[in-house]
Write a protein that holds these residues in place. Sequence first.
Motif, PDB file in Angstrom:
ATOM      1  N   ARG A 356      42.602  44.527  44.763  1.00 11.69           N
ATOM      2  CA  ARG A 356      43.642  45.039  43.844  1.00 11.69           C
ATOM      3  C   ARG A 356      44.865  44.114  43.874  1.00 11.69           C
ATOM      4  O   ARG A 356      45.386  43.717  42.829  1.00 11.69           O
ATOM      5  N   ASN A 357      45.311  43.764  45.048  1.00 10.57           N
ATOM      6  CA  ASN A 357      46.483  42.889  45.174  1.00 10.57           C
ATOM      7  C   ASN A 357      46.196  41.501  44.598  1.00 10.57           C
ATOM      8  O   ASN A 357      47.074  40.875  43.973  1.00 10.57           O
ATOM      9  N   TYR A 358      44.978  41.013  44.809  1.00 12.98           N
ATOM     10  CA  TYR A 358      44.604  39.699  44.282  1.00 12.98           C
ATOM     11  C   TYR A 358      44.653  39.678  42.762  1.00 12.98           C
ATOM     12  O   TYR A 358      45.175  38.735  42.153  1.00 12.98           O
ATOM     13  N   LEU A 359      44.149  40.728  42.139  1.00 12.43           N
ATOM     14  CA  LEU A 359      44.134  40.790  40.684  1.00 12.43           C
ATOM     15  C   LEU A 359      45.533  40.965  40.108  1.00 12.43           C
ATOM     16  O   LEU A 359      45.842  40.448  39.034  1.00 12.43           O
ATOM     17  N   SER A 371      44.898  48.321  33.906  1.00 12.47           N
ATOM     18  CA  SER A 371      43.756  47.448  33.632  1.00 12.47           C
ATOM     19  C   SER A 371      43.054  47.039  34.923  1.00 12.47           C
ATOM     20  O   SER A 371      41.826  46.946  34.970  1.00 12.47           O
ATOM     21  N   VAL A 372      43.817  46.787  35.960  1.00 14.43           N
ATOM     22  CA  VAL A 372      43.214  46.452  37.244  1.00 14.43           C
ATOM     23  C   VAL A 372      42.372  47.608  37.756  1.00 14.43           C
ATOM     24  O   VAL A 372      41.253  47.416  38.258  1.00 14.43           O
ATOM     25  N   GLU A 373      42.869  48.827  37.616  1.00 16.50           N
ATOM     26  CA  GLU A 373      42.084  49.986  38.074  1.00 16.50           C
ATOM     27  C   GLU A 373      40.793  50.102  37.276  1.00 16.50           C
ATOM     28  O   GLU A 373      39.733  50.456  37.827  1.00 16.50           O
ATOM     29  N   LYS A 374      40.846  49.786  35.997  1.00 15.43           N
ATOM     30  CA  LYS A 374      39.628  49.821  35.189  1.00 15.43           C
ATOM     31  C   LYS A 374      38.650  48.745  35.640  1.00 15.43           C
ATOM     32  O   LYS A 374      37.427  48.983  35.712  1.00 15.43           O
TER      33      LYS A 374
END
Length: 557
Positions: A356-359, A371-374
Amino acid sequence: MFSRSLGFLVTAAALVTATPFKNNGSSTTAPTVTIKNGTIAGNYLPSFGIDEFFSIPFAAPPVGNLRFRHPQPPSKWNGTLDATEHGPSCPGFGPFSEGRPLDEDCLTLDVVRPSGGGKGLPVMVWIYGGGFSGGASADPRYNLSYIVNASVAIKKPVIAIGINYRLAGFGFLAGQDVFNSGNSNAGLFDQRQALRWIRENVGAFGGDKDKVTIWGESAGAYSVGYHLLANNGDNEGLFRAAILQSGSSLGPTLNSLGHFDEMYNSVVDILGCSNTSDRLQCLREVPYEQLFNALQPQLYTWTPVVDGDFIPGWPSDRMAAGKFANVTILIGANTDEGTATFFGPRNIINTTEDLRNYLLNGSLPATTPSSVEKLLELYPDDPALGCPFNTGSERFADQGYQYKRAAAIVGDYAMDAGRRQTSEAFANRGNKVFSYRFDQSPWNGKLKDITEVAPVYSTHYAEIGFVFNNPSTTISTYVGPDPAVNALSRLISRSWISFAHDLDPNNHGIQGAAKWPEYKYSASNIVFNSNRTYVEKDDYRKEQLNFWGTIWHEVGC
């Protein structure tokens, strides 16, 4: 004769006087061609049945006051241009430029043709990759001799041309000063100038100016993608077809002008130009060595920008509006693109929170939290679904416990989503499209300059040796000794030739090969593998690849 050498610079207006000519080829008589700028002498290679002409200037040297400007037409020369040896490559950084003679006077191209030329031959124009930071037409991995030789063998003769273009900050310096001067994306304009030169001059070599295919890999394929969108799709008659290997106009290489403002100001400051009345002109006058050091990519990475000119708007918008060239395309990606070291997040992704942090802060800094959660939902922590694909429960945990999950996301973002959406856009408009998936691993399990640490599999750049069908055992793209793998290389290389010659990759003359379908009739890929080459429906990871199309604006395309 006019001879190019490292450090030799001429002005745009210079005329060069002839000197005695020495042919470096295997013939006592050098092949010569006369164009409006003068006469060119090259090499004849009887063992290949080809003529080769190296380092022909297609633009004025971009030095002095022409530095950081769009390319200007080349000057005429007196006497005969010695085109028997490669001149310097454009200044670049990283493994694709290391060990090469580099010089700003580099806007040249190489022409390889069947011996004696011919008349009305189709033309393949190679645009190298290297992240817009490195690369050279002189790279032996891109030796065009084998493709031209094979084209004659299958009675589909072509002329092949490799072009140089400015790289890194030399070609893609961006900032308000550059934008105001109207000189953004100089490297892309170099490519366009080369295409204009080819249209004007290729007939003298025996080529047909109306049968040009532009062709590139990685940053070269992204370049091809931008040429498809330039001028709102008006390709000026410069090409009738395009080949895009592992790249398109959709993906991570494009940035907004504002992205580079801080970087530009820092370079200006480092080089002592901050307090001058014309900062860009000051940069033009900085000694080459100082500028080269200031533009080192570990400090700054320069890539194309939306300039309102060559790239008039975000590619996703242009594609949606149908503002792309009306040409035939061949496009593809490799199964395991995300395993390339410079794509894949190695040794840092062990937990979902790491990813998550990387994205959010690394790979996709513009992506919103929702969007990251998706993405985390669409790409679950299931190694059987990760990259390298089809490797089951193996995690390759020494690269990070959730490495495969992250590599799948990055590979789809960088390559495969753009490949599918470009195929769909062109096919839906009625253009001929041929899509592929390359699924062959390097013969020795490693690929120099890409990744030599497992997992590798069918990684980025792995198809290069197959396309160029270069049998040399000394280059990193050597396909290996296996007869089945070498047969695959012949099939791929000859399919590319057939596409450029006939706008159809199926006329390669190899019996028993699977027929490559047109995408508009069957949304399918041909899958290249030495065990079995076959056709698949292009519906894998459908929800995942479609999702990228909904967030292109967030990630900058």
